[in-house]
Design a protein around this motif. Structure first.
Motif, PDB file in Angstrom:
ATOM      1  N   PHE A 143      38.814 -22.232 -21.146  1.00  0.00           N
ATOM      2  CA  PHE A 143      39.610 -22.983 -20.405  1.00  0.00           C
ATOM      3  C   PHE A 143      40.214 -22.009 -19.196  1.00  0.00           C
ATOM      4  O   PHE A 143      39.930 -22.504 -18.195  1.00  0.00           O
ATOM      5  CB  PHE A 143      40.869 -23.771 -21.369  1.00  0.00           C
ATOM      6  CG  PHE A 143      41.719 -24.280 -20.553  1.00  0.00           C
ATOM      7  CD1 PHE A 143      41.168 -25.350 -19.565  1.00  0.00           C
ATOM      8  CD2 PHE A 143      42.961 -24.273 -20.771  1.00  0.00           C
ATOM      9  CE1 PHE A 143      42.063 -25.982 -19.001  1.00  0.00           C
ATOM     10  CE2 PHE A 143      44.011 -25.185 -20.004  1.00  0.00           C
ATOM     11  CZ  PHE A 143      43.524 -25.893 -18.964  1.00  0.00           C
ATOM     12  N   ALA A 144      40.345 -20.849 -19.533  1.00  0.00           N
ATOM     13  CA  ALA A 144      40.943 -19.963 -18.476  1.00  0.00           C
ATOM     14  C   ALA A 144      39.611 -19.546 -17.515  1.00  0.00           C
ATOM     15  O   ALA A 144      39.812 -19.750 -16.276  1.00  0.00           O
ATOM     16  CB  ALA A 144      41.421 -18.462 -19.158  1.00  0.00           C
ATOM     17  N   ALA A 145      38.616 -19.332 -18.022  1.00  0.00           N
ATOM     18  CA  ALA A 145      37.342 -19.089 -17.351  1.00  0.00           C
ATOM     19  C   ALA A 145      36.983 -20.353 -16.336  1.00  0.00           C
ATOM     20  O   ALA A 145      36.833 -19.884 -15.142  1.00  0.00           O
ATOM     21  CB  ALA A 145      36.263 -18.720 -18.386  1.00  0.00           C
ATOM     22  N   CYS A 146      37.087 -21.486 -16.819  1.00  0.00           N
ATOM     23  CA  CYS A 146      36.843 -22.461 -16.011  1.00  0.00           C
ATOM     24  C   CYS A 146      38.038 -22.627 -14.807  1.00  0.00           C
ATOM     25  O   CYS A 146      37.895 -23.276 -13.830  1.00  0.00           O
ATOM     26  CB  CYS A 146      36.962 -24.008 -16.896  1.00  0.00           C
ATOM     27  SG  CYS A 146      35.555 -24.228 -17.938  1.00  0.00           S
ATOM     28  N   LEU A 147      39.136 -22.256 -15.040  1.00  0.00           N
ATOM     29  CA  LEU A 147      40.084 -22.017 -14.031  1.00  0.00           C
ATOM     30  C   LEU A 147      40.245 -21.120 -13.179  1.00  0.00           C
ATOM     31  O   LEU A 147      40.869 -20.637 -12.274  1.00  0.00           O
ATOM     32  CB  LEU A 147      41.445 -22.361 -14.557  1.00  0.00           C
ATOM     33  CG  LEU A 147      41.763 -23.674 -15.624  1.00  0.00           C
ATOM     34  CD1 LEU A 147      43.110 -23.525 -16.231  1.00  0.00           C
ATOM     35  CD2 LEU A 147      42.075 -24.725 -14.704  1.00  0.00           C
ATOM     36  N   GLY A 148      39.058 -20.237 -13.492  1.00  0.00           N
ATOM     37  CA  GLY A 148      38.780 -18.875 -12.568  1.00  0.00           C
ATOM     38  C   GLY A 148      40.045 -17.742 -13.016  1.00  0.00           C
ATOM     39  O   GLY A 148      40.165 -16.961 -12.163  1.00  0.00           O
ATOM     40  N   MET A 149      40.458 -17.880 -14.354  1.00  0.00           N
ATOM     41  CA  MET A 149      41.586 -17.106 -14.466  1.00  0.00           C
ATOM     42  C   MET A 149      40.945 -16.007 -15.706  1.00  0.00           C
ATOM     43  O   MET A 149      40.030 -16.218 -16.246  1.00  0.00           O
ATOM     44  CB  MET A 149      42.781 -17.667 -15.323  1.00  0.00           C
ATOM     45  CG  MET A 149      43.293 -18.731 -14.731  1.00  0.00           C
ATOM     46  SD  MET A 149      44.601 -19.382 -15.589  1.00  0.00           S
ATOM     47  CE  MET A 149      45.467 -20.384 -14.391  1.00  0.00           C
ATOM     48  N   PRO A 150      41.414 -14.728 -15.661  1.00  0.00           N
ATOM     49  CA  PRO A 150      41.087 -13.888 -16.717  1.00  0.00           C
ATOM     50  C   PRO A 150      41.244 -14.359 -17.971  1.00  0.00           C
ATOM     51  O   PRO A 150      42.035 -14.933 -18.177  1.00  0.00           O
ATOM     52  CB  PRO A 150      41.804 -12.381 -16.396  1.00  0.00           C
ATOM     53  CG  PRO A 150      42.744 -12.782 -15.427  1.00  0.00           C
ATOM     54  CD  PRO A 150      42.591 -14.274 -14.690  1.00  0.00           C
ATOM     55  N   ARG A 175      53.773 -21.868 -14.865  1.00  0.00           N
ATOM     56  CA  ARG A 175      52.964 -23.032 -15.218  1.00  0.00           C
ATOM     57  C   ARG A 175      52.709 -23.083 -16.803  1.00  0.00           C
ATOM     58  O   ARG A 175      52.271 -21.886 -17.256  1.00  0.00           O
ATOM     59  CB  ARG A 175      51.538 -22.852 -14.630  1.00  0.00           C
ATOM     60  CG  ARG A 175      51.747 -23.310 -13.009  1.00  0.00           C
ATOM     61  CD  ARG A 175      51.203 -24.282 -12.798  1.00  0.00           C
ATOM     62  NE  ARG A 175      50.839 -24.570 -11.382  1.00  0.00           N
ATOM     63  CZ  ARG A 175      51.846 -25.008 -10.421  1.00  0.00           C
ATOM     64  NH1 ARG A 175      52.774 -25.153 -10.592  1.00  0.00           N
ATOM     65  NH2 ARG A 175      51.367 -25.091  -9.104  1.00  0.00           N
ATOM     66  N   ILE A 176      52.657 -24.189 -17.280  1.00  0.00           N
ATOM     67  CA  ILE A 176      52.094 -24.318 -18.505  1.00  0.00           C
ATOM     68  C   ILE A 176      50.986 -25.170 -18.664  1.00  0.00           C
ATOM     69  O   ILE A 176      51.402 -26.360 -18.308  1.00  0.00           O
ATOM     70  CB  ILE A 176      53.418 -24.546 -19.561  1.00  0.00           C
ATOM     71  CG1 ILE A 176      54.410 -23.676 -19.847  1.00  0.00           C
ATOM     72  CG2 ILE A 176      52.665 -24.928 -21.194  1.00  0.00           C
ATOM     73  CD1 ILE A 176      55.554 -24.148 -20.705  1.00  0.00           C
ATOM     74  N   LEU A 177      49.858 -24.675 -18.995  1.00  0.00           N
ATOM     75  CA  LEU A 177      48.719 -25.468 -18.696  1.00  0.00           C
ATOM     76  C   LEU A 177      48.235 -25.905 -20.267  1.00  0.00           C
ATOM     77  O   LEU A 177      48.006 -25.214 -20.921  1.00  0.00           O
ATOM     78  CB  LEU A 177      47.513 -24.917 -18.166  1.00  0.00           C
ATOM     79  CG  LEU A 177      48.111 -24.498 -16.638  1.00  0.00           C
ATOM     80  CD1 LEU A 177      46.881 -23.446 -15.998  1.00  0.00           C
ATOM     81  CD2 LEU A 177      48.382 -25.709 -15.869  1.00  0.00           C
ATOM     82  N   THR A 178      47.944 -27.306 -20.595  1.00  0.00           N
ATOM     83  CA  THR A 178      47.499 -27.518 -21.814  1.00  0.00           C
ATOM     84  C   THR A 178      46.022 -28.221 -21.600  1.00  0.00           C
ATOM     85  O   THR A 178      45.798 -28.765 -20.575  1.00  0.00           O
ATOM     86  CB  THR A 178      48.381 -28.951 -22.291  1.00  0.00           C
ATOM     87  OG1 THR A 178      49.841 -28.523 -22.057  1.00  0.00           O
ATOM     88  CG2 THR A 178      47.855 -29.553 -23.656  1.00  0.00           C
ATOM     89  N   LEU A 179      45.216 -27.846 -22.491  1.00  0.00           N
ATOM     90  CA  LEU A 179      43.971 -28.439 -22.673  1.00  0.00           C
ATOM     91  C   LEU A 179      43.768 -29.901 -22.217  1.00  0.00           C
ATOM     92  O   LEU A 179      44.607 -30.462 -22.813  1.00  0.00           O
ATOM     93  CB  LEU A 179      43.262 -28.087 -23.917  1.00  0.00           C
ATOM     94  CG  LEU A 179      42.722 -26.643 -24.384  1.00  0.00           C
ATOM     95  CD1 LEU A 179      42.209 -26.797 -25.949  1.00  0.00           C
ATOM     96  CD2 LEU A 179      41.802 -26.336 -23.421  1.00  0.00           C
ATOM     97  N   PRO A 180      42.941 -30.340 -21.434  1.00  0.00           N
ATOM     98  CA  PRO A 180      42.855 -31.590 -21.258  1.00  0.00           C
ATOM     99  C   PRO A 180      42.345 -32.414 -22.480  1.00  0.00           C
ATOM    100  O   PRO A 180      41.651 -31.697 -23.096  1.00  0.00           O
ATOM    101  CB  PRO A 180      41.646 -31.611 -19.931  1.00  0.00           C
ATOM    102  CG  PRO A 180      41.744 -30.182 -19.628  1.00  0.00           C
ATOM    103  CD  PRO A 180      41.942 -29.443 -20.461  1.00  0.00           C
ATOM    104  N   THR A 181      42.809 -33.666 -22.423  1.00  0.00           N
ATOM    105  CA  THR A 181      42.447 -34.574 -23.655  1.00  0.00           C
ATOM    106  C   THR A 181      40.973 -34.317 -24.128  1.00  0.00           C
ATOM    107  O   THR A 181      40.675 -34.249 -25.325  1.00  0.00           O
ATOM    108  CB  THR A 181      42.933 -35.671 -23.523  1.00  0.00           C
ATOM    109  OG1 THR A 181      44.316 -35.631 -23.210  1.00  0.00           O
ATOM    110  CG2 THR A 181      42.524 -36.294 -24.552  1.00  0.00           C
ATOM    111  N   PRO A 182      39.985 -34.435 -23.214  1.00  0.00           N
ATOM    112  CA  PRO A 182      38.595 -34.407 -23.779  1.00  0.00           C
ATOM    113  C   PRO A 182      38.234 -32.927 -24.234  1.00  0.00           C
ATOM    114  O   PRO A 182      37.613 -32.971 -25.084  1.00  0.00           O
ATOM    115  CB  PRO A 182      37.933 -34.654 -22.370  1.00  0.00           C
ATOM    116  CG  PRO A 182      38.831 -35.346 -21.542  1.00  0.00           C
ATOM    117  CD  PRO A 182      40.116 -34.872 -21.741  1.00  0.00           C
TER     118      PRO A 182
END
Length: 130
Positions: free
Chosen positions: A36-43, A108-115
């Motif tokens: 998820f972090a990688a998809c968002l461009g985060m370390p 920010r608190i990011l939650t995994l998208p439902t899918p």
């Protein structure tokens, strides 16, 4: 506070607990949040793991406390979670956790998208049946 490169993004944090529904692997949670972090461009996130079931929300959570302190000292500004259930099964306690983290400096608190969360649970269930 971090003082190395002022333009480098801070490492996000990930908070994990034993899942509410079934014995999903904590390793599966870690891998999913890393992707998820990688998809968002985060370390890759720094992991904070309290190995307690969410229903047991009144027990001390040392890693949650460590996460709050890390937010306060500026180590993280973003938190990744698989779902709000990691904080508690009680809605009041979930809101309280959000308030504590925000007051500590979490932007920010990011939650995994439902899918993604659904795929993650299906994989974990398949792992348990294998």
């Amino acid at each position: 506070m971090h003082t190395s490169d002022p333009f480098a993004p801070l490492q996000p944090a990930a908070y994990l607990r034993r899942p509410l529904h079934g014995p999903t692997s904590l390793e599966t949670q870690r891998d999913t949040l890393r992707r998820f972090a990688a998809c968002l461009g985060m370390p890759a996130p720094a992991l904070y793991l309290d190995n307690l079931p969410p229903a047991d929300s009144r027990r001390p959570r040392p890693q949650f406390e460590a996460l709050v302190h890390a937010m306060k000292d500026g180590s993280h500004q973003v938190l990744l979670i698989p779902g709000s259930w990691v904080f508690s099964s009680d809605e009041y306690r979930v809101r309280l956790a959000h308030q504590v983290l925000t007051a500590a400096g979490c932007r920010r608190i990011l939650t995994l998208p439902t899918p993604l969360a659904t795929i993650w649970r299906r994989r974990a269930d398949a792992d348990q049946q294998a």
